[in-house]
Design an enzyme around this catalytic site. Structure first.
Site, PDB file in Angstrom:
ATOM      1  CD  GLU A 179      -0.315   0.389   4.536  1.00  0.00           C
ATOM      2  OE1 GLU A 179       0.407  -0.637   4.530  1.00  0.00           O
ATOM      3  OE2 GLU A 179      -1.570   0.339   4.466  1.00  0.00           O
ATOM      4  CD  GLU A 209      -1.703  -3.524   9.320  1.00  0.00           C
ATOM      5  OE1 GLU A 209      -1.338  -2.326   9.259  1.00  0.00           O
ATOM      6  OE2 GLU A 209      -2.328  -4.081   8.408  1.00  0.00           O
ATOM      7  NE  ARG A 232      -6.158   0.210   0.565  1.00  0.00           N
ATOM      8  CZ  ARG A 232      -6.106  -0.496   1.699  1.00  0.00           C
ATOM      9  NH1 ARG A 232      -5.627   0.064   2.783  1.00  0.00           N
ATOM     10  NH2 ARG A 232      -6.527  -1.742   1.739  1.00  0.00           N
ATOM     11  CG  HIS A 243       0.252  -4.230   5.418  1.00  0.00           C
ATOM     12  ND1 HIS A 243      -0.645  -3.886   4.431  1.00  0.00           N
ATOM     13  CD2 HIS A 243       0.688  -5.474   5.097  1.00  0.00           C
ATOM     14  CE1 HIS A 243      -0.746  -4.884   3.565  1.00  0.00           C
ATOM     15  NE2 HIS A 243       0.052  -5.856   3.949  1.00  0.00           N
ATOM     16  CG  HIS A 264      -1.978  -1.068   1.147  1.00  0.00           C
ATOM     17  ND1 HIS A 264      -2.390  -1.795   2.245  1.00  0.00           N
ATOM     18  CD2 HIS A 264      -2.706  -1.530   0.098  1.00  0.00           C
ATOM     19  CE1 HIS A 264      -3.324  -2.661   1.862  1.00  0.00           C
ATOM     20  NE2 HIS A 264      -3.534  -2.521   0.570  1.00  0.00           N
TER      21      HIS A 264
END
Length: 417
Positions: free
Chosen positions: A179, A378, A234, A304, A176
């Site tokens: 990020e 994440e 994104r 991510h 993405h």
């Protein structure tokens, strides 16, 4: 004589100006019941809300923390709707443009030298891949696995000795575009692996016995766009048939329960899954590479941001994978190890119940292909900065994450055949 620019040239000139986010806000709301959750959903239908967490309106539910970006123009209408319905909200970011500019809070050490404490654009990253191969020819090699829609190269860096038959871990960053902390980690990992080999006991053992395939930027076109045109971008940059909306969410484009949620079917959505599974050149390049190295790849790790979680399958179902106890054990110890550096707390668990359900994700695809250790990090933070983590937090984030990745790699080395 007046000089009149042709209309097409004016349009091109105007299109080049990057999107600005002056006085745009990021709000956090936690609906207390289904009625309040539906109010947020209704607001999203009539306003241009960019969901940061969860990533789509479809996932909104009672008692869930919801972060979304709203324009200056629409803020007052959203604010009064929330107030009218007695819904508590917090303003996480008061002026998005200001935060975007404040991200770059680290001074360059030596001009021209690659900095691991700064965010690097694609040109710098590509130059860095060459430099790493040149500097560590016995340890690092660069493999072109394909090209993007806009014909940018997709490079995987192979870290380790030249034996293809050894156990391997595939890692990717930047699926993405917005990020940015994710590609920063992949660069840090490669740098630390090459630099500490022969000095750090764990890294030396890992690289003596296994290979790492690292894709520093999965979504190259989107990443470039997030630097030059729209920081909040994104998706990738592919054109969509019968739609003026650009891009596919590459992490909804894998052939695993593809397109099974409504939020993946609209090309104008941030989570659009593409016209068919593996329709995107980037996805196809990665899946082809992994399939062709399936005998050696024992783990798949994708990075991510944001929310501080360590996730494992499944995303498309609440059913647990056969080895979920082992995955949970590795994730638990991984998050404990990560916390030893700066006491950063991560939670862990299956995607569907820990973050939100997803279909067509790389993680589930890799697991179903037969790679039984698949994890998604994440990274920082939990919402104060969201996608705009300042550069001053890059090194702490990378250092703690590296501890967890080294633990996972050690576990893979010991427990896979």
């Amino acid at each position: 004589m007046r000089f009149i620019l042709p209309l097409c040239l004016i349009a091109t000139t105007l299109a080049i100006a990057p999107v600005r986010f002056d006085r745009e806000k990021v709000l956090r709301v936690k609906p207390q019941d289904e009625k309040q959750a539906n109010i947020i959903k209704d607001l999203a239908k009539t306003n241009q809300l960019d969901f940061w967490y969860p990533d789509a309106i479809y996932h909104i539910a009672a008692n869930m923390t919801i972060d979304f970006r709203v324009s200056e123009k629409e803020f007052h209408a959203i604010q009064s709707a929330l107030d009218q319905n007695k819904m508590h909200y917090e303003i996480l970011i008061h002026d998005l443009q200001e935060e975007i500019e404040k991200q770059f809070d680290v001074k360059e050490d030596i001009p021209g030298r690659h900095s691991y404490a700064k965010y690097n654009n694609w040109d710098k990253i590509i130059a860095w891949t060459e430099k790493m191969v040149h500097k560590h020819p016995e340890m690092v090699s660069r493999i072109k696995i394909g090209t993007t829609v806009e014909d940018n190269p997709l490079y995987v860096l192979k870290i380790g000795k030249r034996d293809e038959r050894r156990k391997a871990i595939f890692m990717d960053c930047g699926i993405h575009a917005r990020e940015w902390i994710s590609p920063a980690f992949c660069q840090w990992f490669v740098y630390q692996a090459a630099k500490t080999y022969g000095k750090n006991k764990i890294m030396t053992k890992l690289l003596d016995q296994m290979n790492f395939y690292v894709l520093p930027v999965f979504n190259v076109d989107g990443y470039i766009w997030s630097w030059t045109q729209n920081r909040m971008w994104r998706k990738n940059r592919s054109k969509n048939q019968n739609s003026k909306c650009i891009g596919t969410d590459l992490n909804r484009n894998f052939n695993v329960s593809w397109n099974s949620f409504p939020n993946t079917k609209n090309p104008c959505m941030n989570t659009y899954g593409g016209p068919e599974p593996e329709s995107e050149k980037e996805t196809k390049a990665v899946t082809d590479f992994i399939r062709s190295h399936l005998k050696s790849i024992k783990a798949y790790i994708t990075f991510h941001s944001y929310s501080q979680m360590l996730l494992f399958p499944y995303g498309y179902t609440s059913k647990l994978p056969a080895n979920h106890k082992v995955l949970a054990k590795v994730a638990k110890i991984g998050t404990d190890v990560l916390a030893t550096q700066y006491e950063t707390r991560y939670i862990y668990g299956p995607i569907a119940s820990t973050i939100y359900p997803t279909s067509g994700s790389s993680l589930d695809w890799a697991y179903n292909l037969g790679i039984k250790y698949t994890f998604a990090f994440e990274l920082r933070d939990k919402g104060k900065f969201g996608f705009l983590l300042p550069e001053s937090l890059i090194k702490p984030t990378c250092k703690e994450t590296l501890l967890a990745v080294k633990f996972i790699a050690k576990y893979i080395l010991k427990h896979t055949s």
